[in-house]
Design an enzyme around this catalytic site. Structure first.
Site, mmCIF file in Angstrom:
data_model
loop_
_atom_site.group_PDB
_atom_site.id
_atom_site.type_symbol
_atom_site.label_atom_id
_atom_site.label_comp_id
_atom_site.label_asym_id
_atom_site.label_seq_id
_atom_site.Cartn_x
_atom_site.Cartn_y
_atom_site.Cartn_z
ATOM 1 N N GLY A 1 0.808 -1.203 0.000
ATOM 2 C CA GLY A 1 0.000 0.000 0.000
ATOM 3 C C GLY A 1 0.840 1.251 0.000
ATOM 4 N N GLY B 1 2.854 5.541 4.229
ATOM 5 C CA GLY B 1 2.054 5.977 5.366
ATOM 6 C C GLY B 1 0.767 5.201 5.542
ATOM 7 C CE LYS C 1 4.089 0.148 2.849
ATOM 8 N NZ LYS C 1 3.630 1.502 3.119
ATOM 9 C CB SER D 1 0.867 -0.780 12.106
ATOM 10 O OG SER D 1 1.565 0.387 12.466
ATOM 11 C CD GLU E 1 9.264 0.246 2.421
ATOM 12 O OE1 GLU E 1 9.422 0.594 1.245
ATOM 13 O OE2 GLU E 1 8.296 0.580 3.125
ATOM 14 C CG ASP F 1 6.546 -2.997 5.722
ATOM 15 O OD1 ASP F 1 5.936 -2.495 4.766
ATOM 16 O OD2 ASP F 1 7.009 -2.323 6.648
#
Length: 180
Positions: free
Chosen positions: A14, A17, A20, A22, A38, A92
Site C-alpha cells: 500500500g 504511510g 504496512k 503496523s 521494509e 512489509d
C-alpha cells in the site's frame, strides 16, 4: 525422510504511510511468525525528498533510490523464503510495488527511459534468480487502501522531517492516484 512444508508468504502493500509496518507486526504476532520489514535505512531517501529538482536530476537520486530499494527488497525476499522453516512469513511491501514507484518516477520525468529499462532488466534478472527458490510470489497480498488525506495525515504523524515538504504532495498524490 519427512518432506518439509513450504512456508506461507504474506505481503502487506500500500501507499506510503498506509500502516504496512503496523499490520505486518500484527499479523506476524498473531501467527507467531517472522516479520520482514521494509528498510527505511537509506543512503538516498532523505536526499530524494529534500534535494532541489536540479540536484536530484544531476545526482540521479530517483534512479539510485529505486536501485537501492530493489536490492534491499530482493534481499528480504530471499531471506523470507529461505530462512529456517517457519509456517508463515509476513513481508512489509512487495517487489512489485518497487516497480510501481520506479514507473511513477519515470512517468514524472525523474527517471529516464534508459534508467527505467535498466531497472526493469535488472528486476527481471532478479526475479529469474528467485525461480531457484521454492516460490517467488507471495501466497497472499494484503493491500491497504485509503483516502489521500488519510495517507497524508499518517505521513505527518510519522514525523519524518524530510517527508513533510509541501512540494512532495504532487509526488504522493501521483503515487496514491495510480496505486489501485
Amino acid at each position: 525422510m519427512k518432506e518439509m512444508k513450504q512456508a506461507v508468504s504474506i505481503v502487506v502493500g500500500g501507499m506510503i504511510g498506509g500502516g504496512k509496518s503496523s499490520l505486518t507486526e500484527l499479523v506476524a504476532n498473531k501467527y507467531d511468525s517472522i516479520a520482514y520489514y521494509e528498510s527505511t535505512d537509506s543512503l538516498i531517501l532523505e536526499k530524494f525528498y529534500t534535494a532541489s529538482p536540479e540536484e536530484a536530476q544531476e545526482r540521479r537520486y530517483p534512479f539510485l533510490l529505486q536501485l537501492e530499494f530493489l536490492s534491499k527488497r530482493f534481499h528480504v525476499i530471499k531471506k523470507a523464503l529461505t530462512e529456517g522453516n517457519p509456517i508463515l512469513n509476513v513481508q512489509d511491501r512487495s517487489i512489485y510495488e518497487d516497480w510501481y514507484f520506479c514507473y511513477v518516477n519515470h512517468q514524472m520525468g525523474k527517471i529516464s527511459a534508459i534508467e527505467f529499462k535498466l531497472y526493469e532488466d535488472l528486476l527481471h534478472e532478479m526475479m529469474a534468480e528467485l525461480d531457484e527458490l521454492p516460490k517467488k510470489a507471495p501466497d497472499l497480498m494484503i493491500y491497504l487502501k485509503g483516502s489521500f488525506d488519510a495517507f497524508v495525515e499518517r505521513i505527518g504523524k510519522r514525523g519524518r522531517e524530510f517527508e513533510q515538504d509541501e512540494e512532495l504532495m504532487n509526488y504522493f498524490y501521483t503515487l496514491w492516484y495510480g496505486y489501485d
